[in-house]
Design a protein around this motif. Structure first.
Motif, PDB file in Angstrom:
ATOM      1  N   ARG A  98       8.840 -13.741  12.501  1.00 12.23           N
ATOM      2  CA  ARG A  98       7.620 -14.422  12.966  1.00 12.23           C
ATOM      3  C   ARG A  98       7.551 -14.458  14.485  1.00 12.23           C
ATOM      4  O   ARG A  98       6.520 -14.210  15.084  1.00 12.23           O
ATOM      5  CB  ARG A  98       7.559 -15.848  12.422  1.00 12.23           C
ATOM      6  CG  ARG A  98       7.154 -15.900  10.984  1.00 12.23           C
ATOM      7  CD  ARG A  98       7.011 -17.333  10.538  1.00 12.23           C
ATOM      8  NE  ARG A  98       6.765 -17.367   9.098  1.00 12.23           N
ATOM      9  CZ  ARG A  98       6.502 -18.461   8.422  1.00 12.23           C
ATOM     10  NH1 ARG A  98       6.461 -19.633   9.032  1.00 12.23           N
ATOM     11  NH2 ARG A  98       6.287 -18.409   7.128  1.00 12.23           N
TER      12      ARG A  98
ATOM     13  N   ALA B  95      13.426 -14.559   8.596  1.00 10.93           N
ATOM     14  CA  ALA B  95      11.978 -14.780   8.499  1.00 10.93           C
ATOM     15  C   ALA B  95      11.464 -15.429   9.780  1.00 10.93           C
ATOM     16  O   ALA B  95      10.377 -15.098  10.266  1.00 10.93           O
ATOM     17  CB  ALA B  95      11.652 -15.639   7.281  1.00 10.93           C
TER      18      ALA B  95
ATOM     19  N   ASN C  35       8.576  -5.426   5.601  1.00  4.39           N
ATOM     20  CA  ASN C  35       8.739  -6.145   4.343  1.00  4.39           C
ATOM     21  C   ASN C  35       8.690  -7.658   4.509  1.00  4.39           C
ATOM     22  O   ASN C  35       9.013  -8.190   5.567  1.00  4.39           O
ATOM     23  CB  ASN C  35      10.088  -5.760   3.707  1.00  4.39           C
ATOM     24  CG  ASN C  35      10.119  -4.315   3.314  1.00  4.39           C
ATOM     25  OD1 ASN C  35       9.625  -3.928   2.260  1.00  4.39           O
ATOM     26  ND2 ASN C  35      10.685  -3.473   4.175  1.00  4.39           N
ATOM     27  N   ASP C  36       8.297  -8.308   3.435  1.00  5.68           N
ATOM     28  CA  ASP C  36       8.423  -9.762   3.385  1.00  5.68           C
ATOM     29  C   ASP C  36       9.896 -10.076   3.209  1.00  5.68           C
ATOM     30  O   ASP C  36      10.588  -9.416   2.434  1.00  5.68           O
ATOM     31  CB  ASP C  36       7.638 -10.329   2.197  1.00  5.68           C
ATOM     32  CG  ASP C  36       6.141 -10.176   2.388  1.00  5.68           C
ATOM     33  OD1 ASP C  36       5.680 -10.198   3.544  1.00  5.68           O
ATOM     34  OD2 ASP C  36       5.426 -10.044   1.383  1.00  5.68           O
TER      35      ASP C  36
END
Length: 162
Positions: free
Chosen positions: A80, A76, A140-141
């Protein structure tokens, strides 16, 4: 001539035997099986996610209890950071693939991660698999460790990791 007839009979018998044997190996369904409704099994998870987990989660795991227990930044965080420099899908994928295929400190975007963990060790990744994984990351998250948001706020408040 008798030998020729015997030989032909043996060949004919062998051909019949093979033909019958092949027919009997075909799968058969009982009436009860045919009457049952057909169900389509859904895959447990997306194949791209499974590939990501298989290739990346050994180091970029999400189950760690704290930032002190990890050996590489969570994906993640990687997403970012790369999105800031490569907001377009194709550029993002190319940047992730290029990094994973040949990680070098001079090409790193995540200076804090390199300082803490060192440069990602070279892996013998397949380039097409890495493209699939990078596409999945972009689209996707991603799962995040429980501590991730708090860490991000604390470490990167008002700062850019450029």
């Amino acid at each position: 001539m008798s030998n020729n007839i015997s030989f032909n009979l043996v060949l004919f018998g062998l051909a019949v035997f093979i033909s019958v044997s092949c027919e009997s190996k075909k799968p058969t369904k009982s009436k009860a099986l045919n009457d049952q409704p057909k169900t389509i099994e859904k895959p447990v998870e997306n194949e791209d996610l499974a590939l990501l987990k298989m290739r990346c989660y050994a180091c970029h795991q999400v189950s760690s209890k704290s930032h002190d227990e990890i050996i590489a930044p969570p994906l993640a965080a990687v997403k970012r950071r790369y999105l800031r420099s490569f907001p377009e899908r194709e550029a993002f994928i190319n940047a992730i693939v290029n990094w994973t295929m040949d990680p070098k400190e001079k090409n790193a975007l995540m200076y804090g991660a390199v300082k803490k963990f060192k440069v990602m060790p070279y892996q013998s990744f397949d380039k097409s698999e890495m493209s699939v994984i990078a596409g999945y990351i972009y689209d996707n998250d991603l799962e995040e460790p429980e501590w991730f948001e708090e860490h991000e706020a604390e470490m990167h408040r008002g700062k850019s990791e450029n």
